[in-house]
Write a protein that holds these residues in place. Structure first.
Motif, PDB file in Angstrom:
ATOM      1  N   TYR A 129      -8.953 -14.830  10.665  1.00 51.85           N
ATOM      2  CA  TYR A 129      -9.083 -13.793  11.680  1.00 51.85           C
ATOM      3  C   TYR A 129      -9.882 -14.350  12.858  1.00 51.85           C
ATOM      4  N   ASP A 167      -5.965 -10.563  13.785  1.00 52.29           N
ATOM      5  CA  ASP A 167      -5.346 -11.593  12.967  1.00 52.29           C
ATOM      6  C   ASP A 167      -5.397 -12.948  13.662  1.00 52.29           C
ATOM      7  N   ALA A 188      -2.614 -15.775   9.849  1.00 52.34           N
ATOM      8  CA  ALA A 188      -2.912 -14.613   9.025  1.00 52.34           C
ATOM      9  C   ALA A 188      -1.747 -14.208   8.127  1.00 52.34           C
ATOM     10  N   ASP A 189      -0.523 -14.556   8.529  1.00 54.08           N
ATOM     11  CA  ASP A 189       0.616 -14.193   7.682  1.00 54.08           C
ATOM     12  C   ASP A 189       0.640 -15.016   6.395  1.00 54.08           C
ATOM     13  N   GLY A 208      -1.518  -7.988   7.783  1.00 55.24           N
ATOM     14  CA  GLY A 208      -2.760  -8.229   8.516  1.00 55.24           C
ATOM     15  C   GLY A 208      -3.492  -6.954   8.868  1.00 55.24           C
TER      16      GLY A 208
END
Length: 300
Positions: free
Chosen positions: A14, A3, A7-8, A35
């Motif tokens: 990535y 991640d 990524a959240d 993720g």
């Protein structure tokens, strides 16, 4: 692949990493909400990486770089009579890839030499056991695609060696050794390695470049019988763009290729018999101009 920092919030964020590990190492895995984490573990005998540089020095080692594969082809090193070394590498910061070697204790002469190895770059499906295509563009029927090889390299070496293409043509889109029907070697440079006998050569011009051409339609190798085609330019060029379709058309007209065959792989490497040196490709890119439109595949 792990991640990225966002990524959240963005699932496409990535990071790709190449990490050397040893038996017993533990890798920390941190997952963002929603993720993921993916790893491929590859066993290697000799591997070093520093600041974007990846090097490998064991026989038949490989380094993947996008749609290209660099391979330490040591197919005949058993013929060496002294200690030797050979290393392939890829430097993503300097944007280069290549190989260096040391067969300096070999005593081969230009009139009597034995090729020991062929470190190389591969694009496409090398038609031997254990290979798959590096790209969806190859193999391709000779009448459906056009390819341009865009290259720039430097070479510094002594002893006996050359650098040339090794372009394979097969009679199957899913080729193996038995499907090889022709190979095209366009010499980029050489040191103390004689070309073929003058009486067997013809002078030709392909894509405005003057060559001496050698065609052997009775060549027999370990794979069976196939056509060996070699081109020696009147003047070596360290950079260029080869319109491979013009070479293919010429060889079709000459009867060295057949229209039902496939272009399986576009490779370039160095036949090494003796000496010490290095070949650095600053550019090795295959551009595919297909019937469906223009697309580019390039390394570095």
């Amino acid at each position: 692949f792990r991640d990225g920092v966002n990524a959240d919030r963005d699932a496409s964020d990535y990071k790709k990493e190449v990490i050397p590990i040893q038996r017993g190492d533990k890798l920390p895995v941190k997952l963002m909400n929603g993720g993921g984490w993916v790893a491929r573990i590859e066993r290697v005998n000799s591997f070093s990486q520093s600041n974007g540089l990846v090097e490998k020095s064991e026989p038949w080692d490989r380094i993947s770089q996008g749609e290209y594969l660099i391979e330490n082809v040591t197919w005949n090193v058993q013929a060496a009579k002294s200690p030797w070394t050979e290393t392939i590498y890829c430097d993503t910061i300097k944007d280069t890839m290549g190989w260096r070697w040391d067969f300096s204790k070999e005593t081969d002469k230009p009139e009597n030499y034995t090729v020991k190895s062929f470190p190389e770059i591969i694009y496409g499906h090398k038609p031997y056991k254990g290979y798959s295509s590096t790209t969806s563009r190859l193999p391709a029927a000779l009448n459906t695609s056009q390819f341009i090889l865009d290259y720039e390299y430097t070479a510094s070496a002594d002893g006996i060696y050359n650098t040339s293409t090794d372009i394979s043509f097969t009679d199957s889109k899913n080729p193996g050794e038995s499907n090889i029907r022709a190979k095209l070697m366009i010499w980029f440079d050489q040191q103390n390695m004689p070309f073929y006998s003058p009486e067997k050569l013809k002078q030709v011009v392909i894509d405005e470049i003057s060559y001496k051409i050698y065609i052997d339609t009775t060549h027999t190798g370990p794979e069976g019988k196939w056509n060996l085609i070699a081109l020696l330019p009147d003047h070596f060029q360290s950079t260029g763009k080869l319109n491979l379709q013009k070479y293919i058309d010429f060889l079709l007209d000459a009867g060295a290729l057949e229209r039902g065959w496939y272009l399986s792989s576009i490779e370039a490497g160095s036949e090494i018999a003796s000496g010490k040196g290095e070949v650095v490709f600053k550019k090795f890119a295959v551009h595919a101009n297909s019937i469906g439109g223009l697309s580019n595949a390039k390394t570095n």
